[in-house]
Design a protein around this motif. Structure first.
Motif, short mmCIF file in Angstrom:
data_model
loop_
_atom_site.label_atom_id
_atom_site.label_comp_id
_atom_site.label_asym_id
_atom_site.label_seq_id
_atom_site.Cartn_x
_atom_site.Cartn_y
_atom_site.Cartn_z
N UNK A 158 27.57 -0.82 14.94
CA UNK A 158 27.69 0.48 14.28
C UNK A 158 29.15 0.87 14.07
N UNK A 159 29.42 1.45 12.92
CA UNK A 159 30.75 1.94 12.60
C UNK A 159 30.62 2.89 11.40
N UNK A 167 29.61 -10.54 14.82
CA UNK A 167 28.54 -9.74 15.42
C UNK A 167 29.15 -8.54 16.15
N UNK A 168 28.40 -7.44 16.16
CA UNK A 168 28.86 -6.24 16.84
C UNK A 168 28.22 -6.08 18.20
N UNK A 169 28.18 -4.83 18.66
CA UNK A 169 27.61 -4.51 19.97
C UNK A 169 26.28 -3.78 19.79
N UNK A 223 23.38 4.28 6.02
CA UNK A 223 21.96 3.91 5.95
C UNK A 223 21.79 2.80 4.91
N UNK A 224 21.99 1.56 5.31
CA UNK A 224 21.86 0.45 4.35
C UNK A 224 20.41 0.26 3.93
N UNK A 225 20.20 -0.12 2.68
CA UNK A 225 18.85 -0.21 2.13
C UNK A 225 18.82 -1.30 1.07
N UNK A 226 17.61 -1.71 0.71
CA UNK A 226 17.39 -2.64 -0.39
C UNK A 226 15.97 -2.42 -0.91
N UNK A 255 18.51 5.24 14.30
CA UNK A 255 18.41 6.51 13.59
C UNK A 255 19.71 7.30 13.57
N UNK A 256 20.35 7.42 14.74
CA UNK A 256 21.52 8.29 14.86
C UNK A 256 22.84 7.57 14.58
N UNK A 257 22.81 6.25 14.62
CA UNK A 257 23.98 5.46 14.28
C UNK A 257 23.58 4.49 13.18
#
Length: 303
Positions: free
Chosen positions: A125-126, A137-139, A200-203, A271-273
């Motif tokens: 998340x960022x 990869x992130x956390x 909020x990424x979407x496709x 949801x929140x991140x």
């Protein structure tokens, strides 16, 4: 072509099966419950029972197939993330991947390509950064799932099987996540989640299927691909667009503390991140999105 699909009865799988069959391809759908599979899928698809963990009883159907699409795994939004649920989410993916590698080892005529599912949550998340496939990869839990899931089928490359990894965002269509959002908006109580600032990424479902088929067909493409629309939006921007498409206000935010009480860790991660991401490699390869903008995608789905 002959295409074998795991997770074929899911939201993405059903659309992919229908698209392939419509173009005259043969589809083998692995399912734990052929009766439920018969209800969900076109009768032209060949339903084959599997246990989701081994190659027992189905490996022969892989012999001579042109492509494999591995979509199998427990739905990450199926319920609150207890310790046992998190283990099941991860293990269901690792088991399915191990079964594919086992089956591939047993057969003589290997497929030319394996499409391996993953998620856009791989980057963590960022609120500021826009991620591409060049980022590590992130956390977080979802990032850890992707970190372990993606290489779980890597062994097939030693047999000359090309492997493309699809890091999928929230898929919009007639069902799935959007279906869960619509009731609140239709009752005039829809709005952003938490602060609304999170990406909020979407496709669109049509582009999800289109991109998978694009990667099946292109023998020169391998590695990770972000399956996200090129237009990035925040949760607040998504709520406004959905409210306008429905002719409803979108001002009533869902408080973050309430979501944390209801969903715990899942609320924080899903949801929140969020994150914003671009389909850099997909566009560089020449894929053209049918629905590059959120307004156009929602109009197509809701009309």
């Amino acid at each position: 072509m002959k295409v074998l699909i795991t997770g074929a009865t899911g939201f993405i799988g059903r659309a992919l099966v229908a698209s392939l069959l419509a173009d005259g391809h043969a589809v083998v759908a692995l399912t734990r419950n052929p009766i439920d599979g018969a209800r969900a899928l076109d009768r032209r698809a060949m339903l084959v029972r599997w246990d989701g963990r081994t190659a027992a009883g189905w490996a022969a159907h892989l012999d001579g197939a042109d492509a494999v699409v591995n979509l199998a795994g427990e739905n990450v939004s199926a319920g609150r993330w207890s310790a046992s649920m998190k283990r099941h989410i991860l293990q269901s993916r690792l088991d399915a991947a191990a079964a594919i590698v086992e089956a591939m080892h047993q057969i003589e005529r290997k497929p030319r390509v394996l499409i391996q599912a993953s998620g856009i949550g791989a980057y963590g998340h960022d609120d500021e950064k826009i991620f591409t496939e060049d980022d590590p990869f992130g956390a977080g839990f979802l990032a850890e799932v992707s970190r372990r899931w993606e290489p779980a089928t890597a062994a097939v490359e030693a047999w000359g099987v090309r492997r493309a990894i699809v890091r999928t965002a929230m898929v919009l269509g007639r069902g799935g996540a959007l279906a869960k959002m619509l009731p609140a908006f239709k009752l005039f109580v829809g709005g952003p989640i938490g602060t609304g600032k999170q990406g909020l990424p979407w496709i669109h479902l049509a582009d999800e299927v289109g991109a998978i088929r694009f990667l099946i067909d292109r023998d020169d493409l391998s590695g990770p691909f972000n399956l996200v629309a090129p237009e990035t939006v925040t949760s607040a921007e998504f709520a406004v667009a959905l409210g306008r498409a429905l002719g409803r206000p979108a001002k009533l935010a869902t408080p973050g503390f309430a979501l944390k009480i209801l969903f715990g860790e899942m609320a924080d991660e899903m949801l929140l991140n969020g994150q914003r991401a671009l389909p850099k490699r997909l566009q560089e390869a020449g894929y053209t999105f049918r629905f590059p903008t959120l307004v156009g995608a929602l109009e197509d789905i809701l009309r």
